[in-house]
Design a protein around this motif. Structure first.
Motif, PDB file in Angstrom:
ATOM      1  N   ASN A 144      31.595 -25.604  27.699  1.00 52.40           N
ATOM      2  CA  ASN A 144      32.935 -25.755  27.119  1.00 52.40           C
ATOM      3  C   ASN A 144      33.250 -27.182  26.677  1.00 52.40           C
ATOM      4  O   ASN A 144      34.327 -27.436  26.132  1.00 52.40           O
ATOM      5  N   ILE A 145      32.336 -28.116  26.922  1.00 53.13           N
ATOM      6  CA  ILE A 145      32.574 -29.502  26.521  1.00 53.13           C
ATOM      7  C   ILE A 145      32.517 -29.606  25.002  1.00 53.13           C
ATOM      8  O   ILE A 145      31.562 -29.159  24.367  1.00 53.13           O
ATOM      9  N   GLN A 146      33.560 -30.200  24.411  1.00 50.72           N
ATOM     10  CA  GLN A 146      33.640 -30.308  22.957  1.00 50.72           C
ATOM     11  C   GLN A 146      33.174 -31.657  22.426  1.00 50.72           C
ATOM     12  O   GLN A 146      32.717 -31.762  21.285  1.00 50.72           O
ATOM     13  N   ALA A 147      33.293 -32.695  23.217  1.00 50.14           N
ATOM     14  CA  ALA A 147      32.988 -34.046  22.738  1.00 50.14           C
ATOM     15  C   ALA A 147      31.485 -34.261  22.615  1.00 50.14           C
ATOM     16  O   ALA A 147      30.698 -33.732  23.421  1.00 50.14           O
ATOM     17  N   PRO A 148      31.044 -35.043  21.620  1.00 54.27           N
ATOM     18  CA  PRO A 148      29.643 -35.482  21.599  1.00 54.27           C
ATOM     19  C   PRO A 148      29.323 -36.175  22.919  1.00 54.27           C
ATOM     20  O   PRO A 148      30.111 -37.004  23.401  1.00 54.27           O
ATOM     21  N   THR A 149      28.185 -35.833  23.515  1.00 48.98           N
ATOM     22  CA  THR A 149      27.896 -36.259  24.886  1.00 48.98           C
ATOM     23  C   THR A 149      26.539 -36.952  24.963  1.00 48.98           C
ATOM     24  O   THR A 149      25.553 -36.482  24.385  1.00 48.98           O
ATOM     25  N   LEU A 150      26.520 -38.053  25.703  1.00 49.69           N
ATOM     26  CA  LEU A 150      25.278 -38.762  25.998  1.00 49.69           C
ATOM     27  C   LEU A 150      25.009 -38.679  27.488  1.00 49.69           C
ATOM     28  O   LEU A 150      25.869 -39.020  28.302  1.00 49.69           O
ATOM     29  N   LEU A 151      23.820 -38.223  27.835  1.00 53.17           N
ATOM     30  CA  LEU A 151      23.374 -38.207  29.232  1.00 53.17           C
ATOM     31  C   LEU A 151      22.354 -39.317  29.424  1.00 53.17           C
ATOM     32  O   LEU A 151      21.306 -39.330  28.766  1.00 53.17           O
ATOM     33  N   ILE A 152      22.664 -40.276  30.291  1.00 50.27           N
ATOM     34  CA  ILE A 152      21.717 -41.339  30.651  1.00 50.27           C
ATOM     35  C   ILE A 152      21.257 -41.039  32.075  1.00 50.27           C
ATOM     36  O   ILE A 152      22.052 -41.135  33.017  1.00 50.27           O
ATOM     37  N   ILE A 153      19.990 -40.671  32.228  1.00 47.62           N
ATOM     38  CA  ILE A 153      19.514 -40.158  33.507  1.00 47.62           C
ATOM     39  C   ILE A 153      18.338 -40.977  34.021  1.00 47.62           C
ATOM     40  O   ILE A 153      17.238 -40.956  33.442  1.00 47.62           O
ATOM     41  N   GLY A 154      18.546 -41.705  35.129  1.00 46.19           N
ATOM     42  CA  GLY A 154      17.453 -42.343  35.835  1.00 46.19           C
ATOM     43  C   GLY A 154      16.552 -41.268  36.439  1.00 46.19           C
ATOM     44  O   GLY A 154      17.012 -40.433  37.216  1.00 46.19           O
TER      45      GLY A 154
END
Length: 334
Positions: A257-267
């Motif tokens: 349901n997330i509408q915003a462009p999303t960045l995942l930074i994952i160690g």
């Protein structure tokens, strides 16, 4: 063989002596961290919640050459807004206005004796702060628990959330499916028994894969500074309440349901998982698999981009800052 054993014992004894010495020199901090200096001026917003008047602390870092954009940085469970110092400085240099709240129950904000915590409540508090600053839209960055809050904020206020950045967020899995429920009272007793040595050991094992540097030390020491204060029972109580909030209120089922462009930074070395110490080893090894969890989340969140940070644990912006700030700035400029 005996000489090697004696040398090892000497090293261990030296480490223990250093740890004990450091623990004894940590200045006790009250519940509001009154004598701890944050990197930027601290302001307060008065909130009226559940019959109580509370103070929400925040920093508002304004750039000298504004680009018209705002970003909010949301801290994790075992931290406060101060650990965003370098991130805020670099964002400000690049023209961004940076808002850094301490959520109620954390840092320099109020520690209520009685509060029904929810991520919805924290999101409402955060929106009230932004409304008071007349900020209609912004990017939202959340680390660890702050990632769960950032997700809830983006779901509740999609019209305000221009972009969403999640740095090693917890909540990429639903722990209560595998981990037995623990009462608030039990969390409270655990928190009452905290000290510097336990905090450091937990962070070293869970966040940094057994490694330790001076860059990590200040955050363990700050967390431990509360434990020797007469105020600590109320801090411990709020810690217990927010652990219950995290465990019982997953955002895991709403990523689509997330509408915003999303960045995942994952160690990729991160193995953080709430309650994994209370399950058998066969279950424990299935929890906190961030390489897989990040990949799964990126597939489920619309318009998501995944940045993998190799050989880094739970805090890329502390442990491997260049690998964190570069993709963040690139994403914000898009």
């Amino acid at each position: 063989m005996r000489q090697k054993l004696m040398s090892l014992l000497l090293v261990l004894s030296t480490i223990l002596t250093i740890n004990n010495s450091l623990a004894q020199t940590i200045t006790a901090q009250d519940a509001m961290l009154s004598t701890y200096t944050y990197p930027f001026p601290v302001h307060f917003l008065e909130l009226h919640i559940q019959g109580d008047t509370l103070q929400m602390a925040f920093m508002d870092v304004k750039p000298t050459q504004p680009n018209g954009k705002v970003i909010m940085l949301l801290h994790g469970k075992n931290f406060n807004g101060a650990y965003w110092e370098q991130t805020a400085k670099d964002l400000s240099k690049n023209g961004y206005r940076v808002i850094i709240p301490d959520q109620i129950g954390f840092g320099k904000s109020s520690k209520p004796k009685h509060l029904q915590y929810s991520f919805q409540l924290l999101a409402q508090n955060t929106k009230a702060l932004l409304d008071s600053l007349q900020i209609p839209q912004l990017a939202v960055l959340g680390h660890s628990m702050g990632g769960m809050l950032a997700t809830r904020f983006a779901l509740m206020y999609p019209e305000m959330t221009e972009k969403l950045i999640l740095e090693n967020p917890i909540g990429l899995e639903d722990w209560k499916v595998k981990v037995p429920y623990q009462s608030v009272d039990k969390w409270y007793q655990t928190e009452l028994n905290q000290n510097y040595e336990k905090i450091k050991q937990y962070q070293m094992d869970s966040y940094y894969a057994g490694k330790w540097t001076p860059a990590f030390e200040k955050w363990a020491a700050l967390l431990a500074s509360n434990t020797s204060s007469p105020d600590y029972p109320v801090v411990a109580w709020n810690n217990a309440l927010t652990y219950d909030m995290i465990f019982t209120q997953p955002v895991f089922y709403e990523f689509e349901n997330i509408q915003a462009p999303t960045l995942l930074i994952i160690g990729q070395r991160d193995r953080t998982a709430l309650g994994k110490a209370s399950v058998p080893e066969s279950v424990r090894k299935t929890l906190g698999n961030y390489p897989q969890l990040g990949q799964n989340a990126a597939k489920r969140i619309p318009h998501a981009k995944l940045v993998r940070v190799d050989n880094v644990g739970h805090l890329p912006h502390i442990e491997a800052y260049p690998q964190f700030i570069t993709p963040l700035l690139d994403f914000l400029r898009q």
